[in-house]
Scaffold this active site. Structure first.
Site, mmCIF file in Angstrom:
data_model
loop_
_atom_site.group_PDB
_atom_site.id
_atom_site.type_symbol
_atom_site.label_atom_id
_atom_site.label_comp_id
_atom_site.label_asym_id
_atom_site.label_seq_id
_atom_site.Cartn_x
_atom_site.Cartn_y
_atom_site.Cartn_z
ATOM 1 N N GLY A 13 0.825 -1.210 0.000
ATOM 2 C CA GLY A 13 0.000 0.000 0.000
ATOM 3 C C GLY A 13 0.853 1.251 0.000
ATOM 4 N NE ARG A 74 -1.138 -5.069 -1.323
ATOM 5 C CZ ARG A 74 -1.785 -3.929 -1.056
ATOM 6 N NH1 ARG A 74 -2.634 -3.410 -1.909
ATOM 7 N NH2 ARG A 74 -1.589 -3.298 0.094
ATOM 8 C CG ASP A 105 2.869 -7.187 8.504
ATOM 9 O OD1 ASP A 105 3.623 -7.289 9.466
ATOM 10 O OD2 ASP A 105 2.170 -8.117 8.061
ATOM 11 C CB THR A 128 2.167 1.065 6.530
ATOM 12 O OG1 THR A 128 0.784 0.902 6.879
ATOM 13 C CG2 THR A 128 2.983 0.824 7.778
ATOM 14 C CG ASP A 130 -2.615 0.451 7.960
ATOM 15 O OD1 ASP A 130 -3.433 1.338 7.695
ATOM 16 O OD2 ASP A 130 -2.437 -0.545 7.229
ATOM 17 C CG ASP A 132 0.258 -2.320 10.524
ATOM 18 O OD1 ASP A 132 1.174 -1.676 9.976
ATOM 19 O OD2 ASP A 132 -0.449 -3.133 9.902
ATOM 20 N NE ARG A 174 -2.797 -4.114 5.224
ATOM 21 C CZ ARG A 174 -2.034 -4.826 4.415
ATOM 22 N NH1 ARG A 174 -2.532 -5.826 3.736
ATOM 23 N NH2 ARG A 174 -0.765 -4.560 4.282
HETATM 24 P P1 ADP Z 1 2.089 -4.108 2.636
HETATM 25 O O1 ADP Z 1 3.562 -4.091 2.457
HETATM 26 O O2 ADP Z 1 1.487 -2.745 2.476
HETATM 27 O O3 ADP Z 1 1.659 -4.806 3.908
HETATM 28 P P2 ADP Z 1 1.191 -6.449 1.045
HETATM 29 O O4 ADP Z 1 0.811 -7.258 2.240
HETATM 30 O O5 ADP Z 1 0.243 -6.440 -0.102
HETATM 31 O O6 ADP Z 1 1.455 -4.917 1.404
HETATM 32 O O7 ADP Z 1 2.606 -6.977 0.533
HETATM 33 C C1 ADP Z 1 3.231 -6.401 -0.588
HETATM 34 C C2 ADP Z 1 3.972 -7.448 -1.370
HETATM 35 O O8 ADP Z 1 4.992 -8.033 -0.577
HETATM 36 C C3 ADP Z 1 3.139 -8.625 -1.852
HETATM 37 O O9 ADP Z 1 2.435 -8.378 -3.035
HETATM 38 C C4 ADP Z 1 4.199 -9.687 -2.079
HETATM 39 O O10 ADP Z 1 4.854 -9.503 -3.316
HETATM 40 C C5 ADP Z 1 5.194 -9.394 -0.970
HETATM 41 N N1 ADP Z 1 4.935 -10.281 0.170
HETATM 42 C C6 ADP Z 1 4.028 -10.124 1.167
HETATM 43 N N2 ADP Z 1 4.061 -11.155 2.025
HETATM 44 C C7 ADP Z 1 5.005 -12.007 1.562
HETATM 45 C C8 ADP Z 1 5.521 -13.266 1.989
HETATM 46 N N3 ADP Z 1 5.082 -13.870 3.100
HETATM 47 N N4 ADP Z 1 6.497 -13.837 1.246
HETATM 48 C C9 ADP Z 1 6.968 -13.246 0.137
HETATM 49 N N5 ADP Z 1 6.531 -12.064 -0.317
HETATM 50 C C10 ADP Z 1 5.570 -11.443 0.359
#
Ligand code: ADP
Length: 325
Positions: A13, A74, A105, A128, A130, A132, A174
């Site tokens: 995000g 993503r 996260d 982020t 959030d 968090d 979130r």
């Molecule tokens: P944020 O970083 O805002 O929490 P996301 O949860 O959508 O956003 O994570 C962003 C990207 O990070 C995902 O699209 C993916 O490519 C990568 N990612 C997230 N979790 C994992 C994971 N457990 N293992 C590998 N890549 C991950």
């Protein structure tokens, strides 16, 4: 290992202040004689090779802009071993020795895995709205989002008090209640309903029982988006069923919370953290997120940052309660 070239990316995000972070990382690296490559669209760009050499002028005139000039995305592919293998090959082909990942996260969970699998340094910046991530008092984007929420609630208050209604305003988070709780305190809202306490007490019943003061002619409750609380829609539905004498309205603030020009505080935080990311790499740190604790920069191991157990200060709940009588 001497780091000659770093790659910087934003992922997940978007958050206001990410541009200030990209600028700081780029300029601090160049200041120390390290080359910089901007990686577009997060991990996706690392897989497809959307990578550009960055000079100081590539980050000119962006500190005041919301969103991220590197774009964000993503990537499902990066969650697979094969995706990360391609990402690593792309890095090597571009001569990138280390990464700075700006994201939330999920992005830092991906960074942790990637760094462990291929044994090279990654430093994360908490980007982020959030707030968090554990181990840091603040994340980049949180202050701006709070200000946006307060501005929106002030406006809704005008119409709420003219019509004598009960408003449930849903804010992002979130499954974290920082925006709702501090947004409620800053906007003079009557209550906040947050996921952290959703299982231990019925916050709606408590809010109603504490009695919206008769002399008040409007009431505003901030609700975190959450599957546990049901969000503003879920709470309003309960009120319609259980307390039908209230004239209820729902507002979902949505994506306006993510945009806009970053606040001074977020720009300063992003600048400090961006410089700290390069310092950390020069010191030989790896697999840490830059955090801030009592106004001091700290290094937080990824494993701790992504733990999802960042506690809400219960004193804030008391303050909100006390000041809304
Ligand atoms: P944020 O970083 O805002 O929490 P996301 O949860 O959508 O956003 O994570 C962003 C990207 O990070 C995902 O699209 C993916 O490519 C990568 N990612 C997230 N979790 C994992 C994971 N457990 N293992 C590998 N890549 C991950």
């Amino acid at each position: 290992m001497t780091i000659k070239c770093i790659g910087v990316l934003t992922s997940g995000g978007d958050a206001p202040g990410m541009n200030a972070a990209i600028r700081a990382v780029t300029r601090a690296a160049i200041y120390h004689g390290i080359a910089v490559k901007g990686i577009y669209r997060g991990y996706k760009g690392l897989i497809t090779g959307e990578i550009k050499d960055f000079q100081t002028q590539d980050v000119s005139n962006i500190i005041q802009r919301g969103g991220t000039v590197l774009k964000t995305a993503r990537s499902e592919e990066f969650k697979t071993e094969e995706g990360r293998r391609i990402a690593y090959q792309t890095m090597q082909a571009h001569g990138i020795d280390a990464l700075v990942v700006i994201g939330g996260d999920g992005s830092l969970s991906g960074a942790r895995l990637f760094a462990e699998e291929y044994n090279f340094p990654i430093v994360g910046l908490p980007g982020t709205i959030d707030n968090d991530l554990s181990g840091t008092d603040l994340t980049i984007g949180y202050d701006t989002a709070l200000n946006t929420i307060v501005e929106a609630v002030d406006k809704i208050r005008d119409t709420a008090s003219s019509h004598e209604r009960l408003f449930f305003i849903e804010v992002m988070g979130r499954e974290a209640g920082f925006l709702a709780l501090n947004g409620a305190i800053a906007s003079g809202s009557e209550a906040a309903i947050i996921p952290e306490f959703a299982l231990e007490k019925d916050q709606l019943a408590e809010t109603i029982a504490s009695g919206f003061r008769k002399t008040k002619n409007s009431s505003i409750v901030l609700v975190s988006e959450s599957e546990v609380t049901g969000g503003a829609m879920g709470i309003a539905e309960r009120v319609r069923n259980e307390y039908p004498h209230f004239d209820v309205r729902v507002v979902i603030l949505g994506h306006i919370q993510r945009g806009g020009t970053p606040s001074a505080q977020d720009r300063i935080l992003a600048s400090r953290m961006g410089v700290a990311a390069i310092d950390a790499l020069l010191e030989g740190q790896r697999n840490v997120m830059i955090g801030i604790d009592n106004d001091e920069i700290i290094y937080v191991p990824f494993s701790k940052a992504i733990k999802k157990n960042k506690a809400i200060d219960e004193r804030l709940v008391s303050i909100l309660h006390m000041l809304s009588i």
